[in-house]
Design a protein around this motif. Structure first.
Motif, PDB file in Angstrom:
ATOM      1  N   THR A   1       0.839  -1.198   0.000  1.00 56.03           N
ATOM      2  CA  THR A   1       0.000   0.000   0.000  1.00 56.03           C
ATOM      3  C   THR A   1       0.876   1.251   0.000  1.00 56.03           C
ATOM      4  N   LEU A   2       0.270   2.360  -0.395  1.00 59.86           N
ATOM      5  CA  LEU A   2       0.982   3.636  -0.376  1.00 59.86           C
ATOM      6  C   LEU A   2       1.363   4.026   1.043  1.00 59.86           C
ATOM      7  N   ASN A   3       0.508   3.692   1.991  1.00 63.06           N
ATOM      8  CA  ASN A   3       0.789   4.044   3.381  1.00 63.06           C
ATOM      9  C   ASN A   3       1.940   3.225   3.960  1.00 63.06           C
ATOM     10  N   ALA A   4       2.028   1.964   3.579  1.00 58.65           N
ATOM     11  CA  ALA A   4       3.163   1.150   4.021  1.00 58.65           C
ATOM     12  C   ALA A   4       4.452   1.691   3.421  1.00 58.65           C
ATOM     13  N   ASN A   5       4.387   2.155   2.169  1.00 58.66           N
ATOM     14  CA  ASN A   5       5.556   2.766   1.535  1.00 58.66           C
ATOM     15  C   ASN A   5       5.984   4.013   2.306  1.00 58.66           C
ATOM     16  N   ARG A   6       5.010   4.843   2.670  1.00 60.05           N
ATOM     17  CA  ARG A   6       5.324   6.043   3.451  1.00 60.05           C
ATOM     18  C   ARG A   6       5.905   5.668   4.809  1.00 60.05           C
ATOM     19  N   ALA A   7       5.421   4.588   5.374  1.00 64.68           N
ATOM     20  CA  ALA A   7       5.945   4.119   6.659  1.00 64.68           C
ATOM     21  C   ALA A   7       7.419   3.730   6.557  1.00 64.68           C
ATOM     22  N   GLU A   8       7.824   3.212   5.382  1.00 63.68           N
ATOM     23  CA  GLU A   8       9.246   2.868   5.183  1.00 63.68           C
ATOM     24  C   GLU A   8      10.122   4.111   5.323  1.00 63.68           C
ATOM     25  N   TYR A   9       9.662   5.215   4.740  1.00 64.14           N
ATOM     26  CA  TYR A   9      10.419   6.474   4.813  1.00 64.14           C
ATOM     27  C   TYR A   9      10.549   6.953   6.257  1.00 64.14           C
ATOM     28  N   MET A  10       9.421   6.984   6.967  1.00 63.03           N
ATOM     29  CA  MET A  10       9.451   7.461   8.354  1.00 63.03           C
ATOM     30  C   MET A  10      10.250   6.530   9.246  1.00 63.03           C
ATOM     31  N   THR A  11      10.159   5.235   8.994  1.00 61.69           N
ATOM     32  CA  THR A  11      10.930   4.258   9.772  1.00 61.69           C
ATOM     33  C   THR A  11      12.420   4.467   9.558  1.00 61.69           C
ATOM     34  N   GLY A  12      12.817   4.667   8.311  1.00 62.46           N
ATOM     35  CA  GLY A  12      14.230   4.933   8.029  1.00 62.46           C
ATOM     36  C   GLY A  12      14.721   6.175   8.735  1.00 62.46           C
TER      37      GLY A  12
ATOM     38  N   LYS B   1      20.448   6.319  15.614  1.00 64.00           N
ATOM     39  CA  LYS B   1      21.766   5.808  15.243  1.00 64.00           C
ATOM     40  C   LYS B   1      21.796   4.298  14.984  1.00 64.00           C
ATOM     41  N   GLU B   2      20.684   3.752  14.520  1.00 69.06           N
ATOM     42  CA  GLU B   2      20.665   2.358  14.073  1.00 69.06           C
ATOM     43  C   GLU B   2      20.747   2.395  12.544  1.00 69.06           C
ATOM     44  N   PHE B   3      21.983   2.579  12.071  1.00 64.89           N
ATOM     45  CA  PHE B   3      22.197   2.953  10.677  1.00 64.89           C
ATOM     46  C   PHE B   3      21.891   1.828   9.692  1.00 64.89           C
ATOM     47  N   ASP B   4      22.169   0.575  10.056  1.00 62.08           N
ATOM     48  CA  ASP B   4      21.845  -0.536   9.163  1.00 62.08           C
ATOM     49  C   ASP B   4      20.345  -0.572   8.867  1.00 62.08           C
ATOM     50  N   LYS B   5      19.545  -0.410   9.909  1.00 57.69           N
ATOM     51  CA  LYS B   5      18.090  -0.443   9.737  1.00 57.69           C
ATOM     52  C   LYS B   5      17.604   0.790   8.980  1.00 57.69           C
ATOM     53  N   ALA B   6      18.242   1.907   9.231  1.00 57.45           N
ATOM     54  CA  ALA B   6      17.880   3.124   8.492  1.00 57.45           C
ATOM     55  C   ALA B   6      18.082   2.916   6.998  1.00 57.45           C
ATOM     56  N   VAL B   7      19.226   2.370   6.618  1.00 58.66           N
ATOM     57  CA  VAL B   7      19.537   2.119   5.208  1.00 58.66           C
ATOM     58  C   VAL B   7      18.532   1.147   4.601  1.00 58.66           C
ATOM     59  N   LYS B   8      18.236   0.084   5.333  1.00 57.30           N
ATOM     60  CA  LYS B   8      17.307  -0.934   4.825  1.00 57.30           C
ATOM     61  C   LYS B   8      15.945  -0.321   4.482  1.00 57.30           C
ATOM     62  N   HIS B   9      15.393   0.441   5.402  1.00 57.28           N
ATOM     63  CA  HIS B   9      14.046   0.968   5.199  1.00 57.28           C
ATOM     64  C   HIS B   9      14.024   2.124   4.196  1.00 57.28           C
ATOM     65  N   LEU B  10      15.041   2.940   4.200  1.00 53.90           N
ATOM     66  CA  LEU B  10      15.085   4.020   3.212  1.00 53.90           C
ATOM     67  C   LEU B  10      15.207   3.472   1.796  1.00 53.90           C
ATOM     68  N   ASN B  11      15.950   2.400   1.640  1.00 50.93           N
ATOM     69  CA  ASN B  11      16.073   1.794   0.319  1.00 50.93           C
ATOM     70  C   ASN B  11      14.778   1.115  -0.139  1.00 50.93           C
ATOM     71  N   GLU B  12      13.932   0.758   0.800  1.00 46.93           N
ATOM     72  CA  GLU B  12      12.638   0.162   0.451  1.00 46.93           C
ATOM     73  C   GLU B  12      11.636   1.224  -0.012  1.00 46.93           C
ATOM     74  N   PHE B  13      11.875   2.457   0.357  1.00 41.61           N
ATOM     75  CA  PHE B  13      10.923   3.530   0.056  1.00 41.61           C
ATOM     76  C   PHE B  13      11.025   3.978  -1.395  1.00 41.61           C
ATOM     77  N   GLU B  14       9.863   4.165  -2.040  1.00 38.80           N
ATOM     78  CA  GLU B  14       9.792   4.699  -3.398  1.00 38.80           C
ATOM     79  C   GLU B  14       9.096   6.057  -3.366  1.00 38.80           C
ATOM     80  N   ALA B  15       9.770   7.072  -3.887  1.00 44.19           N
ATOM     81  CA  ALA B  15       9.215   8.429  -3.840  1.00 44.19           C
ATOM     82  C   ALA B  15       8.117   8.655  -4.868  1.00 44.19           C
ATOM     83  N   ASN B  16       8.091   7.858  -5.931  1.00 44.57           N
ATOM     84  CA  ASN B  16       7.030   7.936  -6.938  1.00 44.57           C
ATOM     85  C   ASN B  16       6.818   9.356  -7.482  1.00 44.57           C
TER      86      ASN B  16
END
Length: 243
Positions: A113-124, A131-146
């Protein structure tokens, strides 16, 4: 003009120019009909999915993310702290008793969903701030700005910072440069990305890159505050560029 028939067999009518397509249809009509039916069924399933599954799922995702997003927006204005970040990520109750569905649950339960995608950005962003940088990278890379350029620029800026903290110099430099290339017509965000990339290049011993990036910011974005107030000229002077 009709083809001249020169021979016949039980299955085919042969002409001087080609085999009449009657035999092709006779052989392949059932597969074609089945394929056509399958496409119709798939199309029906797609529209049914859109109306009966995706839209209700999107509505539920919007309801689920609402309180977590509200708290995230508040933190973005006032500052991130570990307790609030934990609440946004994992859910729970606020001091006034408001129940929050965590962003991680939104991502898990409403994938696609679009909301789950937005959640990836906020989670990152949240993981970056604690300062949990590995997780930040993972979730930011999952996000699509569309197509939301400013958000995409922010995504790459955050990735650059996360990689820099991990000492992944090339990845960080690549992310900062990517941020500066998303939309060069966006003066404020792109200029900031260029100056940040230049500063990082200088800090990591890549003076030529730093000069090129500072010079680009100066030439293309003369109204950017760091250009207007002379800071970029100072940085260039430190790097030996005085013109």
């Amino acid at each position: 003009m009709a083809d001249k028939i020169i021979a016949t067999t039980e299955d085919n009518i042969i002409t001087e120019t080609h085999t009449v397509k009657r035999d092709f249809w006779s052989t392949y009509s059932k597969p074609i009909i089945y394929a056509g039916s399958a496409l119709i069924l798939l199309a029906g399933a797609y529209f049914g999915y859109q109306k009966l599954v995706k839209e209700p799922k999107e509505i539920k995702a919007a309801e689920a993310i609402f309180t977590a997003e509200g708290l995230f927006d508040k933190m973005a204005q006032t500052g991130f702290n570990k307790d609030s970040v934990n609440l946004v990520l994992n859910g729970g109750a606020t001091t006034d008793g408001t129940q929050i569905t965590g962003l991680l649950k939104v991502i898990s339960n409403y994938s696609g969903t679009l909301n789950a995608n937005r959640a990836e950005y906020m989670t990152g962003a949240c993981y970056l701030h604690i300062k949990e940088f590995d997780k930040a990278v993972k979730h930011l890379n999952e996000f699509e700005a569309n197509g939301a350029d400013q958000i995409e620029i922010k995504k790459y800026m955050m990735l650059g910072n996360a990689y820099a903290e991990q000492k992944k110099t090339d990845d960080a430099m690549g992310a900062f440069k990517k941020a500066a290339s998303v939309n060069e017509k966006d003066e404020a965000f792109t200029a900031e990305a260029l100056v940040t990339a230049a500063a990082y290049a200088d800090a990591t011993g890549k003076q030529k890159d730093a000069i090129d990036l500072y010079q680009k910011a100066k030439d293309k974005y003369p109204n950017y505050p760091s250009v207007q107030n002379g800071d970029v000229d100072k940085y260039l002077a430190k790097l030996g560029v005085t013109k």
